[in-house]
Design a protein around this motif. Structure first.
Motif, PDB file in Angstrom:
ATOM      1  N   ASP A 136     -44.396 -23.046 -61.287  1.00 32.37           N
ATOM      2  CA  ASP A 136     -45.777 -22.962 -60.823  1.00 32.37           C
ATOM      3  C   ASP A 136     -46.702 -22.490 -61.947  1.00 32.37           C
ATOM      4  OD1 ASP A 136     -45.018 -20.326 -60.981  1.00 32.37           O
ATOM      5  OD2 ASP A 136     -45.629 -19.796 -58.943  1.00 32.37           O
ATOM      6  N   ASP A 148     -45.138 -34.821 -61.644  1.00 32.38           N
ATOM      7  CA  ASP A 148     -46.583 -35.039 -61.691  1.00 32.38           C
ATOM      8  C   ASP A 148     -47.371 -33.733 -61.649  1.00 32.38           C
ATOM      9  OD1 ASP A 148     -45.082 -37.274 -60.297  1.00 32.38           O
ATOM     10  OD2 ASP A 148     -46.970 -38.269 -60.750  1.00 32.38           O
ATOM     11  N   HIS A 149     -46.771 -32.699 -61.103  1.00 34.75           N
ATOM     12  CA  HIS A 149     -47.451 -31.402 -60.974  1.00 34.75           C
ATOM     13  C   HIS A 149     -47.358 -30.560 -62.253  1.00 34.75           C
ATOM     14  CE1 HIS A 149     -43.226 -30.553 -60.193  1.00 34.75           C
ATOM     15  NE2 HIS A 149     -43.475 -29.268 -60.391  1.00 34.75           N
ATOM     16  N   LYS A 152     -48.063 -29.769 -66.167  1.00 37.26           N
ATOM     17  CA  LYS A 152     -48.799 -29.976 -67.414  1.00 37.26           C
ATOM     18  C   LYS A 152     -47.950 -29.317 -68.492  1.00 37.26           C
ATOM     19  CE  LYS A 152     -53.372 -29.993 -65.369  1.00 37.26           C
ATOM     20  NZ  LYS A 152     -54.655 -29.287 -65.268  1.00 37.26           N
TER      21      LYS A 152
END
Length: 150
Positions: free
Chosen positions: A48, A83-84, A86
């Motif tokens: 996260d 996709d989440h 970076k």
């Protein structure tokens, strides 16, 4: 402020030092940064963190260091959508070898294929040209912070 997770692959300690230097610079600027030198697939898949940075040396003939290889193999086998995520990449190597910075390129291709989004171009540090990567890392961190501000 951003949270940054460094996943490190190091054999002789140079990539570990580069990640710690980058993390220290980020913390001094008010960000949170964690350095993990025993990463597992879930550390990436379930992250996260605002940005995940893979900081890896290259060993042998373009290979990933032993402490980072299980993460790579597990993610490669599982093929999760990222996709989440970076991400940033710092690849250390020696340009006198044919597969210069090969571990970094392996991660770049894997992360791209799974949908992760790069925040900056990969920083490639050549041990022949840059025996002390601290300055290159500092410049990269400054670029990272600029991208976070925009």
């Amino acid at each position: 402020m951003a949270s940054v997770l460094f996943l490190v692959g190091s054999t002789y300690g140079n990539a570990q030092q580069a990640a710690e230097d980058a993390a220290d610079l980020l913390v001094k600027s008010g960000h949170s940064a964690t350095v993990n030198d025993s990463p597992e697939a879930d550390d990436l898949i379930l992250s996260d963190a605002d940005i995940v940075v893979v900081c890896t040396a290259t060993i042998g003939e373009g290979d990933i260091p032993d402490n980072l290889l299980p993460l790579y193999e597990d993610v490669f086998d599982q093929k999760p959508r990222l996709d989440h995520i970076k991400y940033g990449l710092i690849a250390l190597g020696d340009s006198s070898y044919e597969e210069f910075a090969g571990a970094g390129y392996l991660f770049k291709n894997l992360l791209h294929s799974l949908g992760a989004k790069p925040v900056l171009p990969m920083l490639v540090i050549d041990a022949i040209e840059t025996p002390d990567p601290e300055e290159a890392v500092a410049d990269w961190v400054a670029s990272l912070e600029a991208s976070l501000a925009s």
